[in-house]
Design a protein around this motif. Structure first.
Motif, PDB file in Angstrom:
ATOM      1  N   LEU A  41       0.819  -1.205   0.000  1.00  0.00           N
ATOM      2  CA  LEU A  41       0.000   0.000   0.000  1.00  0.00           C
ATOM      3  C   LEU A  41       0.859   1.264   0.000  1.00  0.00           C
ATOM      4  O   LEU A  41       0.546   2.245  -0.689  1.00  0.00           O
ATOM      5  CB  LEU A  41      -0.949   0.003   1.206  1.00  0.00           C
ATOM      6  CG  LEU A  41      -2.359  -0.517   0.948  1.00  0.00           C
ATOM      7  CD1 LEU A  41      -2.332  -1.958   0.464  1.00  0.00           C
ATOM      8  CD2 LEU A  41      -3.225  -0.404   2.205  1.00  0.00           C
ATOM      9  N   ARG A  42       1.940   1.244   0.747  1.00  0.00           N
ATOM     10  CA  ARG A  42       2.839   2.402   0.794  1.00  0.00           C
ATOM     11  C   ARG A  42       3.512   2.631  -0.550  1.00  0.00           C
ATOM     12  O   ARG A  42       3.716   3.776  -0.967  1.00  0.00           O
ATOM     13  CB  ARG A  42       3.889   2.224   1.892  1.00  0.00           C
ATOM     14  CG  ARG A  42       3.326   2.265   3.310  1.00  0.00           C
ATOM     15  CD  ARG A  42       4.432   2.309   4.350  1.00  0.00           C
ATOM     16  NE  ARG A  42       5.198   3.540   4.243  1.00  0.00           N
ATOM     17  CZ  ARG A  42       6.519   3.597   4.089  1.00  0.00           C
ATOM     18  NH1 ARG A  42       7.225   2.469   4.021  1.00  0.00           N
ATOM     19  NH2 ARG A  42       7.140   4.747   4.000  1.00  0.00           N
ATOM     20  N   VAL A  43       3.849   1.555  -1.251  1.00  0.00           N
ATOM     21  CA  VAL A  43       4.443   1.688  -2.581  1.00  0.00           C
ATOM     22  C   VAL A  43       3.434   2.299  -3.547  1.00  0.00           C
ATOM     23  O   VAL A  43       3.758   3.219  -4.311  1.00  0.00           O
ATOM     24  CB  VAL A  43       4.917   0.316  -3.096  1.00  0.00           C
ATOM     25  CG1 VAL A  43       5.247   0.386  -4.588  1.00  0.00           C
ATOM     26  CG2 VAL A  43       6.143  -0.152  -2.315  1.00  0.00           C
ATOM     27  N   VAL A  44       2.205   1.812  -3.533  1.00  0.00           N
ATOM     28  CA  VAL A  44       1.185   2.325  -4.450  1.00  0.00           C
ATOM     29  C   VAL A  44       0.881   3.793  -4.155  1.00  0.00           C
ATOM     30  O   VAL A  44       0.699   4.601  -5.074  1.00  0.00           O
ATOM     31  CB  VAL A  44      -0.101   1.482  -4.359  1.00  0.00           C
ATOM     32  CG1 VAL A  44      -1.212   2.091  -5.207  1.00  0.00           C
ATOM     33  CG2 VAL A  44       0.165   0.050  -4.812  1.00  0.00           C
ATOM     34  N   SER A  45       0.844   4.159  -2.876  1.00  0.00           N
ATOM     35  CA  SER A  45       0.517   5.540  -2.503  1.00  0.00           C
ATOM     36  C   SER A  45       1.648   6.521  -2.777  1.00  0.00           C
ATOM     37  O   SER A  45       1.437   7.735  -2.800  1.00  0.00           O
ATOM     38  CB  SER A  45       0.142   5.611  -1.020  1.00  0.00           C
ATOM     39  OG  SER A  45       1.282   5.402  -0.205  1.00  0.00           O
ATOM     40  N   GLY A  46       2.857   6.001  -2.970  1.00  0.00           N
ATOM     41  CA  GLY A  46       4.005   6.864  -3.203  1.00  0.00           C
ATOM     42  C   GLY A  46       4.840   7.097  -1.965  1.00  0.00           C
ATOM     43  O   GLY A  46       5.819   7.847  -2.007  1.00  0.00           O
ATOM     44  N   GLY A  47       4.502   6.443  -0.859  1.00  0.00           N
ATOM     45  CA  GLY A  47       5.245   6.615   0.373  1.00  0.00           C
ATOM     46  C   GLY A  47       6.530   5.811   0.431  1.00  0.00           C
ATOM     47  O   GLY A  47       7.376   6.055   1.298  1.00  0.00           O
TER      48      GLY A  47
END
Length: 247
Positions: A41-47
């Motif tokens: 989820l962090r990868v998809v969100s850009g985090g």
């Protein structure tokens, strides 16, 4: 609107190599603790920056290692509710929720943003919390406020990391119904991480992705995964439907 994330990443020595996707209906992500769900989820969100891959929502390319595309988180039009809620401690509940529109609709007046935030807070029975600071909220109240902030911006893709986990049983049932109705009405993609099989059924998710050790080990309908589990975790997850139905 179709979306897909195909990424390779490394976080703290943990290797992630996964492909997930869906359309305008909620997609559920399950897996044991430490399987890589939050990292994804962090990868998809850009985090978190991946090593390689491609992330696209409709025609909007968020990341493409081959083409050198990597949008900043604020440019991705993604709503993300992390496990830690991510609320601003110095802002009131109303201001936290209204903040979602500051980036999404920068030309909208502050008064209109606050009115929209107040309306949504009333819809989820949190209107009485409007002037409180996050430090004065319970874990369940913080969860609901964080969810309201993500929903208000009407993002192209909504990422929810165990959005109902901190709620008591009665509130969880109410919010589960509200969330299912809202996601169905908005008709846009959502990726929901959960450890509760009742969430899968309530959201009527057509696709479930099961992750283990940083990879997706099985994808398909809930019925398919329940009937033909690819791992012990998947088997036990769907077998838990009986006991958890009492919640």
């Amino acid at each position: 609107m179709k979306w897909q994330a195909r990424v390779r990443a490394r976080a703290g020595g943990f290797d992630l190599d996964a492909t997930v996707g869906g359309d305008g209906t909620p997609v559920v992500l399950i897996g044991p603790n430490g399987s890589g769900k939050t990292t994804l989820l962090r990868v998809v969100s850009g985090g978190h920056l991946p090593l390689a891959g491609r992330i696209a929502v409709g025609e909007h390319i968020l990341y493409d290692s081959d083409r050198g595309v990597c949008l900043a988180p604020e440019e991705r039009r993604i709503g993300y509710v992390p496990q830690g809620y991510g609320l601003f401690p110095h802002l009131s509940v109303l201001e936290n929720v209204a903040f979602a529109l500051a980036a999404a609709r920068p030309r909208q007046s502050r008064a209109r943003r606050r009115t929209a935030a107040a309306t949504l807070l009333d819809e989820i029975d949190c209107g009485h919390l409007a002037e409180r600071l996050p430090a004065k909220l319970s874990g369940g109240e913080k969860q609901r406020v964080a969810l309201a902030r993500a929903l208000l911006s009407e993002p192209d893709l909504l990422l929810l990391d165990e959005p109902l986990a901190a709620l008591d049983a009665a509130t969880r049932r109410d919010m589960r119904g509200y969330l299912a109705g809202h996601l169905a009405a908005r008709g846009k993609p959502a990726l929901v991480v959960t450890h509760d099989v009742q969430d899968v059924h309530a959201l009527a998710a057509p696709v479930v992705h099961a992750m283990e050790a940083g990879a997706v080990v099985q994808s398909g309908s809930p019925a398919d995964l329940a009937a033909h589990p690819a791992s012990d975790f998947v088997r036990e997850f769907f077998r838990s439907a009986g006991p958890r139905s009492a919640r």
